[in-house]
Design a protein around this motif. Structure first.
Motif, PDB file in Angstrom:
ATOM      1  N   ALA A 116       0.990  -1.352   0.436  1.00 19.63           N
ATOM      2  CA  ALA A 116       0.166  -0.356   0.209  1.00 19.63           C
ATOM      3  C   ALA A 116       0.896   0.794   0.148  1.00 19.63           C
ATOM      4  CB  ALA A 116      -0.817   0.077   1.481  1.00 19.63           C
TER       5      ALA A 116
ATOM      6  N   PRO B 208      -5.600   1.797   3.003  1.00 16.13           N
ATOM      7  CA  PRO B 208      -5.260   1.580   2.173  1.00 16.13           C
ATOM      8  C   PRO B 208      -6.247   2.476   1.221  1.00 16.13           C
ATOM      9  CG  PRO B 208      -4.583  -0.457   2.832  1.00 16.13           C
ATOM     10  CD  PRO B 208      -5.508   0.485   3.603  1.00 16.13           C
ATOM     11  N   GLY B 209      -5.467   3.565   0.436  1.00 20.25           N
ATOM     12  CA  GLY B 209      -6.572   4.464  -0.396  1.00 20.25           C
ATOM     13  C   GLY B 209      -6.178   5.200  -0.013  1.00 20.25           C
TER      14      GLY B 209
ATOM     15  N   ASP C  18      -3.883   0.592  -4.902  1.00 21.87           N
ATOM     16  CA  ASP C  18      -3.453   0.866  -3.971  1.00 21.87           C
ATOM     17  C   ASP C  18      -1.459   0.776  -4.446  1.00 21.87           C
ATOM     18  OD1 ASP C  18      -5.666   0.751  -2.267  1.00 21.87           O
ATOM     19  OD2 ASP C  18      -5.488  -1.056  -1.651  1.00 21.87           O
TER      20      ASP C  18
END
Length: 434
Positions: A152, A264-265, A370
């Motif tokens: 990530a 993540p993200g 990610d």
């Protein structure tokens, strides 16, 4: 649930006396309510403490200044010091592989890096959203639980902030990052969902509030407490990791040792370092980091600001020194990386003539969620002179880097194509062109 709808629901619950906002002043929440069009009498008082409207990050310091509170070495060929932070130099990671080496990973600190004894560390799960009361885990217990490894990105919400001024002529406060406030790593740990289920969730649970163990953040003479930012329960149960390893080794102090969160993200502030407590609440929670900070304010947004920022935007960076010098008549393999918080990158295009003509770069990785994708582009400049290289990415949701980023007061989420200057010189005398 859509974050904007969820945020509106939080505000309505606060108005009805069903939310808690510790460290957030009354004026801030009233402004947010007005912007959302929520009407009605205020039935509850806000928690103690007053939030400053100032930016949560200091102005950038001189690049020659030391960085207070960072533990690891910061050689100038790898980093540019910025206030309490250290920005990664993109040319330092050229050819370094998919993951950013830990020693070259950027550092974003609100205060300073704490040194925490792993043997004494405890993670406490607490709050009204738990069925069985408080639960504690030590590091050894965490490591005995089923582990998960993910790749990530972690990226500061203000990454690229300096280009609001240098490319768009608008000054914004805060750390003047170029594009080096981002890094990719392999993380290993336990899913937050695993810990929440073991602690026992009540059906009424709605928000999860992770808090760090770094020193309290003080701005304008007011302490806002330790860094903390609520997560909707749905996100907490999805892909959030309680990580104790980075790139196959135990976390180092500057990157959250002994345990941190990886979300993540989402923007970096959500990935709380030096994790100490996780509150699970049956009422919506607010902190200064999702009210005054890490919202979008400006002429393009409601008066009270946007919903809290979550996903990152599309960006591209060349693995090339800023103002690099290249030789005419030679083929230069330009490399770089592109990424998006919304979806895998689908394609990358490069322009060497100021954006008049765009050609596809060669992707070196299979695009993944990610993570970023590495790419290359061969360029043979024919004439000496000043050039501006540009790279733009498009993700699988159709998000493409624009020519101009939408302005916001704090300079978050800069996604426009960056003009990377280079100087092309005449071939060295007596050396044949390749």
């Amino acid at each position: 649930m859509d974050e904007y709808a969820y945020d509106r629901m939080r505000r309505e619950q606060w108005l009805a006396g069903e939310a808690r906002a510790e460290g957030v002043d009354r004026r801030t929440l009233l402004r947010m309510l007005a912007a959302a069009g929520v009407a009605g009498p205020v039935l509850t008082a806000v928690g103690a403490g007053a939030a400053s409207a100032a930016s949560p990050v200091p102005d950038a310091a001189s690049a020659a200044s030391p960085v207070p509170g960072i533990v690891k070495p910061l050689p100038p060929e790898w980093f540019v010091p910025r206030g309490t932070n250290a920005e990664m130099r993109w040319d330092s990671v050229a050819g370094s592989g998919f993951h950013t080496p830990t020693e070259r990973f950027f550092v974003r600190n609100h205060t300073s890096t704490p040194l925490i004894d792993p043997a004494a560390w405890r993670l406490k799960l607490t709050g009204s959203g738990l069925r069985r009361g408080d639960v504690e885990f030590d590091l050894a217990q965490l490591k005995r639980l089923p582990s998960t490894r993910i790749t990530a990105l972690v990226e500061c919400a203000g990454n690229g902030r300096s280009f609001f001024l240098s490319q768009q002529g608008r000054t914004v406060p805060g750390t003047q990052w170029t594009l080096g406030g981002v890094g990719s790593a392999s993380w290993r740990g336990v899913r937050l969902a695993e810990l929440l289920h073991r602690a026992g969730l009540r059906r009424e649970a709605v928000d999860v509030l992770p808090s760090g163990l770094d020193p309290e953040y003080v701005t304008g003479g007011v302490s806002l407490g330790r860094v903390r930012r609520p997560l909707p329960l749905a996100k907490a149960l999805d892909d959030v990791l309680v990580a104790y390893e980075m790139n196959g080794e135990p976390l180092t102090p500057d990157h959250g040792a002994p345990v941190r969160l990886v979300v993540p993200g989402w923007i970096g502030i959500a990935s709380i370092k030096w994790l100490g407590t996780v509150e699970v609440a049956d009422e919506p929670l607010y902190s200064p980091w999702n009210t005054d900070f890490y919202r979008l304010f400006g002429e393009a947004y409601p008066e009270g600001g946007s919903a809290p920022i979550t996903a990152q935007v599309v960006k591209s960076a060349f693995e090339l020194p800023w103002a690099a010098v290249l030789e005419a008549g030679r083929t230069h393999r330009l490399t770089g990386r592109s990424w998006s918080g919304s979806a895998p990158v689908r394609e990358v295009e490069v322009s060497t003539d100021g954006g008049a003509v765009w050609r596809r770069a060669h992707l070196l990785d299979h695009p993944r969620k990610d993570g970023w994708v590495r790419w290359s582009y061969d360029w043979r400049p024919g004439q000496p002179g000043a050039y501006q290289l540009r790279a733009r990415a498009t993700d699988r949701r159709g998000n493409t880097q624009p020519v101009t980023a939408v302005h916001n007061r704090e300079g978050y989420l800069f996604d426009a194509v960056v003009a990377h200057p280079v100087t092309v010189t005449r071939p060295t005398a007596g050396q044949a062109a390749s």
